[in-house]
Design a protein around this motif. Structure first.
Motif, PDB file in Angstrom:
ATOM      1  N   GLY A 121      54.438  61.604  41.364  1.00 22.29           N
ATOM      2  CA  GLY A 121      54.542  62.103  40.003  1.00 22.29           C
ATOM      3  C   GLY A 121      54.934  63.383  39.905  1.00 22.29           C
ATOM      4  O   GLY A 121      55.948  63.493  38.827  1.00 22.29           O
ATOM      5  N   ILE A 154      58.443  64.777  37.884  1.00 22.80           N
ATOM      6  CA  ILE A 154      58.813  65.560  36.648  1.00 22.80           C
ATOM      7  C   ILE A 154      59.643  66.908  36.842  1.00 22.80           C
ATOM      8  O   ILE A 154      60.279  67.301  36.048  1.00 22.80           O
ATOM      9  N   PHE A 207      45.418  67.861  32.554  1.00 16.32           N
ATOM     10  CA  PHE A 207      45.629  66.617  32.246  1.00 16.32           C
ATOM     11  C   PHE A 207      47.074  66.360  32.505  1.00 16.32           C
ATOM     12  O   PHE A 207      47.428  65.150  33.040  1.00 16.32           O
ATOM     13  N   GLY A 208      48.014  67.470  32.628  1.00 17.37           N
ATOM     14  CA  GLY A 208      49.315  67.272  33.209  1.00 17.37           C
ATOM     15  C   GLY A 208      49.184  66.967  34.736  1.00 17.37           C
ATOM     16  O   GLY A 208      49.730  66.299  35.371  1.00 17.37           O
ATOM     17  N   VAL A 218      46.482  65.484  36.185  1.00 12.62           N
ATOM     18  CA  VAL A 218      46.041  64.343  36.224  1.00 12.62           C
ATOM     19  C   VAL A 218      47.299  63.183  36.036  1.00 12.62           C
ATOM     20  O   VAL A 218      47.123  62.086  36.841  1.00 12.62           O
ATOM     21  N   TYR A 219      48.058  63.486  35.114  1.00 16.21           N
ATOM     22  CA  TYR A 219      49.067  62.635  34.826  1.00 16.21           C
ATOM     23  C   TYR A 219      50.171  62.591  36.154  1.00 16.21           C
ATOM     24  O   TYR A 219      50.529  61.324  36.631  1.00 16.21           O
ATOM     25  N   GLY A 220      50.524  63.615  36.739  1.00 15.08           N
ATOM     26  CA  GLY A 220      51.083  63.677  37.999  1.00 15.08           C
ATOM     27  C   GLY A 220      50.544  62.872  39.024  1.00 15.08           C
ATOM     28  O   GLY A 220      51.470  62.074  39.760  1.00 15.08           O
ATOM     29  N   ALA A 271      48.358  60.485  38.793  1.00 13.76           N
ATOM     30  CA  ALA A 271      48.192  58.949  38.339  1.00 13.76           C
ATOM     31  C   ALA A 271      49.440  58.407  38.313  1.00 13.76           C
ATOM     32  O   ALA A 271      49.467  57.165  38.831  1.00 13.76           O
ATOM     33  N   THR A 272      50.557  59.042  38.136  1.00 15.52           N
ATOM     34  CA  THR A 272      52.038  58.133  38.157  1.00 15.52           C
ATOM     35  C   THR A 272      52.268  57.979  39.654  1.00 15.52           C
ATOM     36  O   THR A 272      53.325  57.331  40.079  1.00 15.52           O
ATOM     37  N   PRO A 304      40.039  65.273  36.021  1.00 14.16           N
ATOM     38  CA  PRO A 304      39.553  64.914  34.445  1.00 14.16           C
ATOM     39  C   PRO A 304      38.706  65.604  33.986  1.00 14.16           C
ATOM     40  O   PRO A 304      38.559  65.832  32.829  1.00 14.16           O
TER      41      PRO A 304
END
Length: 113
Positions: A14, A18, A67-68, A70-72, A74-75, A87
């Motif tokens: 992820g 990005i 949260f970025g 987490v997003y990285g 998670a993807t 989180p």
């Protein structure tokens, strides 16, 4: 910044999407934001009057970072310990924003009983 090829690992897929294969770009961004946050907290601590706006902005940036992250992760599709840890750090930053906003209200309106 010191681990070349970090984004080649599956858990970092992820982040690779990005930041386009640039661990150094992400590393320098984190260093700059970290130094800015520490500088803001030093200014906040050195002033006689409380400056909750600095803490709010600092916690807001920290919240976006966590949260970025987490997003990285998670993807990437790889489930690991990040799911239990990062989180909570983001939620902790939301609490910091709330507390700094409360301090700002007390500074403006006087301490509530």
């Amino acid at each position: 910044m010191m681990t070349p090829g970090l984004f080649e690992q599956p858990a970092w897929a992820g982040f690779r999407g990005i930041f386009q294969e640039s661990e150094a770009r992400l590393g320098w961004l984190m260093v700059i934001l970290g130094v800015a946050r520490i500088g803001g907290l030093i200014v906040n601590g050195a002033r006689k009057h409380v400056t909750p706006m600095i803490r709010q902005v600092s916690a807001g940036i920290g919240c976006m970072i966590w949260f970025g992250i987490v997003y990285g992760f998670a993807t990437s599709g790889v489930v690991s310990t990040w799911l239990a840890i990062y989180p909570l750090f983001g939620i902790g930053e939301l609490v910091n924003i709330h507390r700094a906003a409360h301090d700002q209200g007390e500074t403006r309106n006087g301490k509530a009983s």
